[in-house]
Design a protein around this motif. Sequence first.
Motif, PDB file in Angstrom:
ATOM      1  N   GLU A 217       9.167  56.915  28.439  1.00 27.20           N
ATOM      2  CA  GLU A 217       8.782  55.515  28.310  1.00 27.20           C
ATOM      3  C   GLU A 217       7.373  55.391  27.735  1.00 27.20           C
ATOM      4  N   ASN A 218       6.502  56.280  28.165  1.00 31.63           N
ATOM      5  CA  ASN A 218       5.149  56.269  27.604  1.00 31.63           C
ATOM      6  C   ASN A 218       5.174  56.599  26.118  1.00 31.63           C
ATOM      7  N   ASP A 219       6.039  57.534  25.715  1.00 31.13           N
ATOM      8  CA  ASP A 219       6.156  57.877  24.295  1.00 31.13           C
ATOM      9  C   ASP A 219       6.633  56.676  23.489  1.00 31.13           C
ATOM     10  N   VAL A 220       7.608  55.931  24.028  1.00 28.75           N
ATOM     11  CA  VAL A 220       8.105  54.735  23.335  1.00 28.75           C
ATOM     12  C   VAL A 220       6.989  53.703  23.197  1.00 28.75           C
ATOM     13  N   THR A 221       6.213  53.533  24.281  1.00 28.25           N
ATOM     14  CA  THR A 221       5.114  52.581  24.238  1.00 28.25           C
ATOM     15  C   THR A 221       4.095  52.960  23.172  1.00 28.25           C
ATOM     16  N   ARG A 222       3.775  54.246  23.074  1.00 25.99           N
ATOM     17  CA  ARG A 222       2.819  54.690  22.061  1.00 25.99           C
ATOM     18  C   ARG A 222       3.345  54.456  20.649  1.00 25.99           C
ATOM     19  N   VAL A 223       4.643  54.700  20.437  1.00 26.39           N
ATOM     20  CA  VAL A 223       5.230  54.464  19.112  1.00 26.39           C
ATOM     21  C   VAL A 223       5.160  52.985  18.759  1.00 26.39           C
ATOM     22  N   GLN A 224       5.497  52.118  19.712  1.00 25.88           N
ATOM     23  CA  GLN A 224       5.440  50.681  19.458  1.00 25.88           C
ATOM     24  C   GLN A 224       4.012  50.216  19.201  1.00 25.88           C
ATOM     25  N   GLU A 225       3.052  50.752  19.969  1.00 25.19           N
ATOM     26  CA  GLU A 225       1.655  50.390  19.738  1.00 25.19           C
ATOM     27  C   GLU A 225       1.200  50.822  18.346  1.00 25.19           C
TER      28      GLU A 225
END
Length: 628
Positions: A217-225
Motif C-alpha cells: 500500500e505504501n508503494d502504491v501511495t508513492r507511485v500515485q504521489e
Amino acid sequence: MKEGTRRGGGDGQKIWNNRWFVLVAAMWLQACAGIGYMFGAISPVLKTSLGYNQKQINRLGVAKDIGDSVGLLAGFLCDVLPTWALILLGALQNFLGYGWLWLTVTHRVPPLHFALICVLIGVGTNGESYFNTAALVTCVRNFSDNRGPVVGILKGFAGLSGAIFTLIYTATFAPDQASISFMVAVIPTLVAILVMFVLRHVPSPAAALAGRSSSAENDVTRVQESQNFRFLYGVCLALAAYLLITILMQDIADVSHTVTVAFAYGLLFLLALPLVIPFRAAVMTTESTSSKQTLLEDCKSRKEKRTHNNHSSPPHTDEVLFSELEDEKETWPENERQQRLDRASSRLFRAVAQGAIKLKRRQKAGPRRGEDFTMKQAAVKADFWLLFFSVVCGAGSGLMVIDNLGQISQSLGFANAHIFVSMLSIWNFLGRISGGYVSEIIARDYVFPRPIVMAAAQAGMAIGHVLLAFGCPGSLYAGSLLVGLGYGSHWSVTPATASELFGLKHFGILYNVLTIANPAGSLIFSGLIAGTLYDREAQKQRGLNALAFSSVATEQFVIQNTDEALLCEGAICFQETLFIMTGVCILGIVLNLVLVARTLPVYVTLYGKQRELKDHKFEGSSSTVQKG
C-alpha cells in the motif's frame, strides 16, 4: 436520488480531507504572497500623485523589503495560533496597508506623512510573510516525505505573483495605475479568506493507516504521489510558458483589450487546473482500490515465499527480530508488532545487563541534527549560520541584480527594461521549481545533502555576474537567465534543508529567521555597494570631479545638476559591482561545500535506510522476474 446525494457528499468529504486539496489551496495563497514584486508598478503613481523624488521612492522600497522578508512575528505566532488565524492576520495587514495606501494615492483621505507611508507599505507587504509561513509549514508537515518538490512549487508560485497580478491588471484596471494598489489590497485578502480554513494538517495515507498499511500500500501511495507531482510540474511549466508568451506578445504587438481578457481567463484556467488531483482521487476511488488490491496480492505472494525460505534456513533469532523490526514493521498488525517489540526490548536489556552491549550516554541534553530544534538551540549551531550566510551570499547577490536590472539594462542601451524584469520573474519561478525537484532526487536517490544544489546554483550565478559585467551582445539575456534560476533555487532548497537539519516542530520561526538573509544581502550588496559604485561612475561620466575651474556659471551648473538623477551609460556602470558579486558567490560556494561535508551523516541517517530498502526491493523483484 438519496444515493446520489450521499455519494456526492462522500466525494466532497474525500476532497476536503485530501492533503492535495490543501496543497492546491496553498498554491493559490502563495500566488498572492509575492505582492512585493508589484512595487515597481506602484512606485510611479506614488511619485506623481504624492510628489516624491527618487530618493524617497528608494526608501519606500527599503520599507517594502523589510516588510517582505522580516517575518519573525509570523514565525512566533505559528507555534501559538491556528493556521486560519495566522492567515487572517496576514489578510488584515495586507488590506489595511495597501487599502489605506490606495485611499491616499487617490486623495480620498488627507495625505499622510512620508514616514507613515513607509509604515503602510511595510505593514501591507509584511502580510505576505503570514501567507508564506502558513502555507509552507502546513504543506511541509503534510508532505514530510516530499519536502523539496512541495517547497519548490509553493515558492515558485510566490515568485510568479508579479506576472500574475500584472496580467490581471491589464485585463481589468489598465490604464489606471492608481488601481494597482486597490487590486493588491483586495485580491490577496479575498483569496486568503477563501482558503484560510482549507489550510490545515492532513496526515498522509501512510501515517493515517499506521499499523494497518502494508508495504505494498505504501508503494502504491508513492507511485500515485509521483504521478501527482509530475502533473503539478507540468502545470507549473505550462503556466510559466503561458505567462512568458503573453508578456512577449503584449510587448511586441498591439494586443487588443479583448485578447488581454482572454489571456486572463486562460490564466485562471491554469491556476484551477491542479484541482484535477483531489477530484480525481475522490471520483476514481474504486479504480485506485483495485490497483492497490493487485499490488497487495503480489506483495503477499512474495512475503509467503520469503517466510518459506526463512523456515527452511532460519537465521539467528535476534537477527530476525531486529531485522523485521526495521524492515517489515508496517506489515504487522498492532498487537503482533507490540509483542515483537517487547521481546526485542527484553533481549536488549538482558544483553546490556550481561555486558554484551555498552550504552554510551549522551553528554549534551540538546537535540541532534535531524531532530526538533528550538530557535535558541539552532542559534548556537554552526550549521545554522553556515546555511544563513550562504543564503546571504547567494540570494543577496541575486537580489542586487533583480533590484537594479532596470538600470543595468538601460546602461547597456535597452530602452524597455520591463521585458527583462518580467522574464527574470519567469526564470526565478523555474529556478524554484527545478531546485526543489533536483534537490529531492539528490537527497533521496543519492543520499547527498541538499546544499550541494545551492553550491551549483551559486556557480551558475557567478558565471551570470561575469556575463553581465562584460556587457557583450546577448549577455543580458544569458546573465539574467543564470541569475534568475540560481536565485530562485535558493528559496526551494533552503526551507527543505532547514526542516531536515532542525526539524518541523519550530520550522516557522526557523524559516523566518533564515529569510532575514534576503534583506541583509540586499542592504549590503544593493544599497551600499551597487548604489555607491554606480553613483561614483555616473559622476565621473558627468565630469563633476574633473572640474578644475570655479566660475559662477560652473558653480550654478553644479548646483543645478547635483539634484538631478545621476545616469550612467555602458557596461562600466555595474562592472565593478558585478565582479564583487562574483567573489561573493564563490564565498557562498565554499560555505555550502563546508555545510555539505558537515551534514552528510545527517542525510545518511535520514535517507540511507530508505535507499537500502528500495535497492533491496528492486533486487528482490529482479530475482523474481529472472526465476519466472
